[in-house]
Scaffold this active site. Sequence first.
Site, PDB file in Angstrom:
ATOM      1  N   ASP A 189     -12.387  -3.989  -5.383  1.00  0.00           N
ATOM      2  CA  ASP A 189     -12.333  -3.356  -6.707  1.00  0.00           C
ATOM      3  C   ASP A 189     -11.267  -3.969  -7.619  1.00  0.00           C
ATOM      4  O   ASP A 189     -11.491  -4.147  -8.818  1.00  0.00           O
ATOM      5  CB  ASP A 189     -12.048  -1.852  -6.580  1.00  0.00           C
ATOM      6  CG  ASP A 189     -13.205  -1.071  -5.998  1.00  0.00           C
ATOM      7  OD1 ASP A 189     -14.358  -1.534  -6.123  1.00  0.00           O
ATOM      8  OD2 ASP A 189     -12.965   0.000  -5.427  1.00  0.00           O
TER       9      ASP A 189
ATOM     10  N   GLY B 264      -2.640 -17.120  10.380  1.00  0.00           N
ATOM     11  CA  GLY B 264      -1.965 -16.936  11.662  1.00  0.00           C
ATOM     12  C   GLY B 264      -1.141 -15.672  11.741  1.00  0.00           C
ATOM     13  O   GLY B 264      -0.708 -15.283  12.830  1.00  0.00           O
TER      14      GLY B 264
ATOM     15  N   GLU C  14      -2.527   2.270   5.104  1.00  0.00           N
ATOM     16  CA  GLU C  14      -1.328   1.905   4.358  1.00  0.00           C
ATOM     17  C   GLU C  14      -0.786   3.093   3.563  1.00  0.00           C
ATOM     18  O   GLU C  14       0.425   3.337   3.539  1.00  0.00           O
ATOM     19  CB  GLU C  14      -1.648   0.746   3.414  1.00  0.00           C
ATOM     20  CG  GLU C  14      -1.999  -0.554   4.120  1.00  0.00           C
ATOM     21  CD  GLU C  14      -2.662  -1.561   3.201  1.00  0.00           C
ATOM     22  OE1 GLU C  14      -3.065  -2.637   3.702  1.00  0.00           O
ATOM     23  OE2 GLU C  14      -2.790  -1.284   1.986  1.00  0.00           O
TER      24      GLU C  14
END
Length: 207
Positions: free
Chosen positions: A61, A91, A125
């Site tokens: 978005d 990595g 998060e």
Amino acid sequence: MAAVLCRAMPRFVSPCGVITSTMDVAATRSLVGAHETERGQAKSLADERCCDVFINHRGVDTKRSVAGLLYDRLVQLNLRPFLDNRTMEPGDKLYEIINSAVLGCQVGIAIFSPRYCESFYCLHELTMMVESRKKLIPIFCDVKPSSLRLQDDLTHSPETLARFNKALQEAKDTVGLSFDSQSGNWSDLLTRTADIVAKSIKYGNEL
């Protein structure tokens, strides 16, 4: 002649009782010094990647619009924002880097958008920011707070969903910025958000 040189070479007994020549000692010290340098460089790199503000967003978005532009504006203010595709490198361990950034930041920006609640990572998060009591700045981009709700999902435990719901509700109950990407003033949004972040970090450091 070689035997004479060998006998003349100073030796000492190491703490482990091994007789060692000064050449061996020099080589060992050189290796230790190299390792210390590498550790120092690694620490410097880690310090460089620490962040002041974590940008939580739904990539599909807002990555190429609000999130990306806001990242650039914060960098211009000499702040250290975290935005996954700008900060992380090939990595990197996804959870390790993201979790470290969330816990290490002072301010979290949650950019809510129409497909935000479809993302486990977004909710993870957000929950970390809320549970670690970070200063949270919500931006409701093309979506109303009342329309944000979790999708019916049987793949996550009831405990996880409860944590997500609690964090989402706390964000919805926090005063934020509303923005319409079609008719809104982009410059005003970026300036206001960056000013809020800068002030939050400044006053936070003075406490």
